[in-house]
Design a protein around this motif. Structure first.
Motif, PDB file in Angstrom:
ATOM      1  N   PRO A  42      68.652 -14.496  -4.586  1.00  0.00           N
ATOM      2  CA  PRO A  42      69.850 -13.712  -4.901  1.00  0.00           C
ATOM      3  C   PRO A  42      70.083 -12.526  -3.970  1.00  0.00           C
ATOM      4  N   ALA A  43      69.006 -11.946  -3.446  1.00  0.00           N
ATOM      5  CA  ALA A  43      69.174 -10.782  -2.569  1.00  0.00           C
ATOM      6  C   ALA A  43      69.865 -11.137  -1.264  1.00  0.00           C
ATOM      7  N   LYS A  44      69.876 -12.409  -0.914  1.00  0.00           N
ATOM      8  CA  LYS A  44      70.502 -12.827   0.340  1.00  0.00           C
ATOM      9  C   LYS A  44      72.003 -13.101   0.207  1.00  0.00           C
ATOM     10  N   VAL A  45      72.516 -13.157  -1.019  1.00  0.00           N
ATOM     11  CA  VAL A  45      73.926 -13.489  -1.239  1.00  0.00           C
ATOM     12  C   VAL A  45      74.771 -12.220  -1.217  1.00  0.00           C
ATOM     13  N   ARG A  46      75.812 -12.230  -0.384  1.00  0.00           N
ATOM     14  CA  ARG A  46      76.725 -11.084  -0.305  1.00  0.00           C
ATOM     15  C   ARG A  46      77.795 -11.273  -1.374  1.00  0.00           C
ATOM     16  N   ILE A  47      77.522 -10.757  -2.561  1.00  0.00           N
ATOM     17  CA  ILE A  47      78.374 -10.996  -3.727  1.00  0.00           C
ATOM     18  C   ILE A  47      79.817 -10.573  -3.468  1.00  0.00           C
ATOM     19  N   GLU A  48      79.995  -9.472  -2.767  1.00  0.00           N
ATOM     20  CA  GLU A  48      81.343  -8.941  -2.549  1.00  0.00           C
ATOM     21  C   GLU A  48      82.197  -9.845  -1.669  1.00  0.00           C
ATOM     22  N   GLN A  49      81.571 -10.836  -1.026  1.00  0.00           N
ATOM     23  CA  GLN A  49      82.296 -11.718  -0.122  1.00  0.00           C
ATOM     24  C   GLN A  49      82.634 -13.080  -0.743  1.00  0.00           C
ATOM     25  N   LEU A  50      82.279 -13.294  -2.009  1.00  0.00           N
ATOM     26  CA  LEU A  50      82.559 -14.590  -2.640  1.00  0.00           C
ATOM     27  C   LEU A  50      84.066 -14.832  -2.713  1.00  0.00           C
ATOM     28  N   ALA A  51      84.486 -16.035  -2.345  1.00  0.00           N
ATOM     29  CA  ALA A  51      85.920 -16.353  -2.314  1.00  0.00           C
ATOM     30  C   ALA A  51      86.113 -17.854  -2.500  1.00  0.00           C
ATOM     31  N   ASP A  52      87.355 -18.234  -2.662  1.00  0.00           N
ATOM     32  CA  ASP A  52      87.725 -19.644  -2.791  1.00  0.00           C
ATOM     33  C   ASP A  52      88.302 -20.107  -1.465  1.00  0.00           C
ATOM     34  N   ALA A  53      87.581 -20.988  -0.767  1.00  0.00           N
ATOM     35  CA  ALA A  53      88.044 -21.535   0.508  1.00  0.00           C
ATOM     36  C   ALA A  53      88.521 -22.966   0.252  1.00  0.00           C
ATOM     37  N   VAL A  54      89.813 -23.128   0.123  1.00  0.00           N
ATOM     38  CA  VAL A  54      90.375 -24.440  -0.218  1.00  0.00           C
ATOM     39  C   VAL A  54      90.299 -25.354   0.994  1.00  0.00           C
ATOM     40  N   SER A  55      89.616 -26.473   0.842  1.00  0.00           N
ATOM     41  CA  SER A  55      89.384 -27.389   1.953  1.00  0.00           C
ATOM     42  C   SER A  55      90.639 -28.156   2.340  1.00  0.00           C
ATOM     43  N   GLU A  56      90.762 -28.426   3.621  1.00  0.00           N
ATOM     44  CA  GLU A  56      91.819 -29.310   4.103  1.00  0.00           C
ATOM     45  C   GLU A  56      91.727 -30.658   3.411  1.00  0.00           C
ATOM     46  N   GLY A  57      90.501 -31.081   3.079  1.00  0.00           N
ATOM     47  CA  GLY A  57      90.337 -32.346   2.371  1.00  0.00           C
ATOM     48  C   GLY A  57      91.003 -32.340   1.013  1.00  0.00           C
ATOM     49  N   SER A  58      90.904 -31.215   0.299  1.00  0.00           N
ATOM     50  CA  SER A  58      91.556 -31.089  -0.999  1.00  0.00           C
ATOM     51  C   SER A  58      93.072 -31.128  -0.866  1.00  0.00           C
ATOM     52  N   LEU A  59      93.584 -30.447   0.147  1.00  0.00           N
ATOM     53  CA  LEU A  59      95.039 -30.437   0.373  1.00  0.00           C
ATOM     54  C   LEU A  59      95.546 -31.829   0.723  1.00  0.00           C
ATOM     55  N   ARG A  60      94.785 -32.559   1.529  1.00  0.00           N
ATOM     56  CA  ARG A  60      95.201 -33.915   1.903  1.00  0.00           C
ATOM     57  C   ARG A  60      95.159 -34.838   0.690  1.00  0.00           C
ATOM     58  N   GLU A  61      94.174 -34.649  -0.154  1.00  0.00           N
ATOM     59  CA  GLU A  61      94.086 -35.461  -1.374  1.00  0.00           C
ATOM     60  C   GLU A  61      95.296 -35.219  -2.268  1.00  0.00           C
ATOM     61  N   GLN A  62      95.676 -33.962  -2.406  1.00  0.00           N
ATOM     62  CA  GLN A  62      96.826 -33.631  -3.241  1.00  0.00           C
ATOM     63  C   GLN A  62      98.114 -34.238  -2.701  1.00  0.00           C
ATOM     64  N   SER A  63      98.183 -34.384  -1.385  1.00  0.00           N
ATOM     65  CA  SER A  63      99.395 -34.945  -0.781  1.00  0.00           C
ATOM     66  C   SER A  63      99.436 -36.469  -0.842  1.00  0.00           C
ATOM     67  N   GLY A  64      98.347 -37.081  -1.286  1.00  0.00           N
ATOM     68  CA  GLY A  64      98.291 -38.531  -1.373  1.00  0.00           C
ATOM     69  C   GLY A  64      97.821 -39.215  -0.104  1.00  0.00           C
ATOM     70  N   ALA A  65      97.325 -38.452   0.866  1.00  0.00           N
ATOM     71  CA  ALA A  65      96.879 -39.040   2.129  1.00  0.00           C
ATOM     72  C   ALA A  65      95.635 -39.902   1.924  1.00  0.00           C
ATOM     73  N   THR A  66      95.510 -40.952   2.724  1.00  0.00           N
ATOM     74  CA  THR A  66      94.338 -41.820   2.680  1.00  0.00           C
ATOM     75  C   THR A  66      93.174 -41.216   3.457  1.00  0.00           C
ATOM     76  N   LEU A  67      93.478 -40.680   4.633  1.00  0.00           N
ATOM     77  CA  LEU A  67      92.438 -40.112   5.478  1.00  0.00           C
ATOM     78  C   LEU A  67      92.002 -38.750   4.969  1.00  0.00           C
ATOM     79  N   GLY A  68      90.706 -38.497   5.040  1.00  0.00           N
ATOM     80  CA  GLY A  68      90.155 -37.207   4.660  1.00  0.00           C
ATOM     81  C   GLY A  68      88.872 -36.957   5.407  1.00  0.00           C
ATOM     82  N   PRO A  69      88.254 -35.795   5.237  1.00  0.00           N
ATOM     83  CA  PRO A  69      87.013 -35.508   5.958  1.00  0.00           C
ATOM     84  C   PRO A  69      85.828 -36.329   5.470  1.00  0.00           C
TER      85      PRO A  69
END
Length: 269
Positions: free
Chosen positions: A178-205
């Protein structure tokens, strides 16, 4: 149960342990970027933490020799980020193959390649087959991230797209280091793969029609997944679950019938 560190044994002791049901375990990891909230050592910390927990769960009759971890892996997809230390895939293959051959020379034919870095998977697949073909060894490819997670530990979407530095890795680090985790930097990084899935694309990472990607292709930060979902309790559940699975894999490797690993025929057929 008898668990040994390879480097702590003498040559004579290695020879005495060789053969039979003794299993050698080679931890494979990476030193690479994990965004602004996790250290470069994340894959190594998780891998060694899972291995330590697994060792405590082994049966009383299992002999295991743990090799020194190979901290550097094949991290080509992360090389555009400062701090990443990467071996080229061909170099990583040669190193792992050389270590496997050393295990075989010592008289041990059961080897578990325990991997905690996704970029090593293709390398391990090829090396395992080469060692099997050359030495009739049992070479187990154990990638913890391919183990089924505990039910309802994290949302299915996060498990599918949080490939790097997301809730899964961050939760385990909150439990293990736990001491190695920078808690203040936690965030949601939405993957391009998730966006492509939502769009109905076949190709993904990833998936059945995945394309080759560099980390920045999936998110500018080099992270994919929602680290803000992470907590230490989830990390504890994940570590307990994955380490139990690893212990089972090691025990089954010790019981595996090596007679089924047949050498080449005289004609090479």
């Amino acid at each position: 149960m008898s668990v040994h560190q390879w480097q702590d044994l003498t040559s004579t002791e290695i020879a005495r342990l060789a053969g039979g049901a003794t299993v050698a375990v080679l931890p494979l990891a990476a030193i690479e970027q994990h965004g602004s909230h996790l250290p470069l050592s994340t894959d190594l910390d998780i891998g060694l933490g899972l291995l330590e927990a697994a060792m405590a769960q082994l049966g009383s009759t299992q002999d295991v020799i743990v090799l020194p971890p190979l901290a550097l892996g094949s991290s080509l997809e992360h090389t555009d980020f400062p701090g990443t230390l990467s071996l080229m895939p061909e170099t990583a293959m040669r190193v792992i193959e050389a270590l496997g051959e050393a295990v075989n020379r010592a008289g041990i034919r059961r080897l578990v390649l325990f991997n905690s870095h996704g970029g090593n998977k293709a390398v391990i697949d090829l090396v395992a087959l080469k060692l099997r073909a050359a030495h009739a060894m049992l070479v187990v490819k154990a990638n913890y991230f391919r183990f089924a997670p505990p039910p309802q530990a994290l949302p299915a979407k996060e498990l599918r797209h949080g490939l790097h530095g997301g809730a899964l890795e961050t939760s385990m680090m909150l439990h293990l280091a736990p001491a190695k985790v920078r808690i203040e930097q936690l965030a949601d990084a939405v993957s391009e793969g998730s966006l492509r899935e939502q769009s109905g694309a076949t190709l993904g990472p990833e998936g059945d029609a995945g394309y080759a990607w560099m980390a920045q292709d999936l998110h500018p930060s080099g992270v994919t997944g929602n680290a803000a979902l992470a907590n230490a309790d989830i990390g504890r559940r994940l570590v307990e679950h994955f380490s139990a699975r690893l212990a089972t894999v090691i025990e089954e490797a010790g019981r595996f019938d090596l007679a089924t690993l047949r050498g080449p025929t005289p004609d090479g057929i």
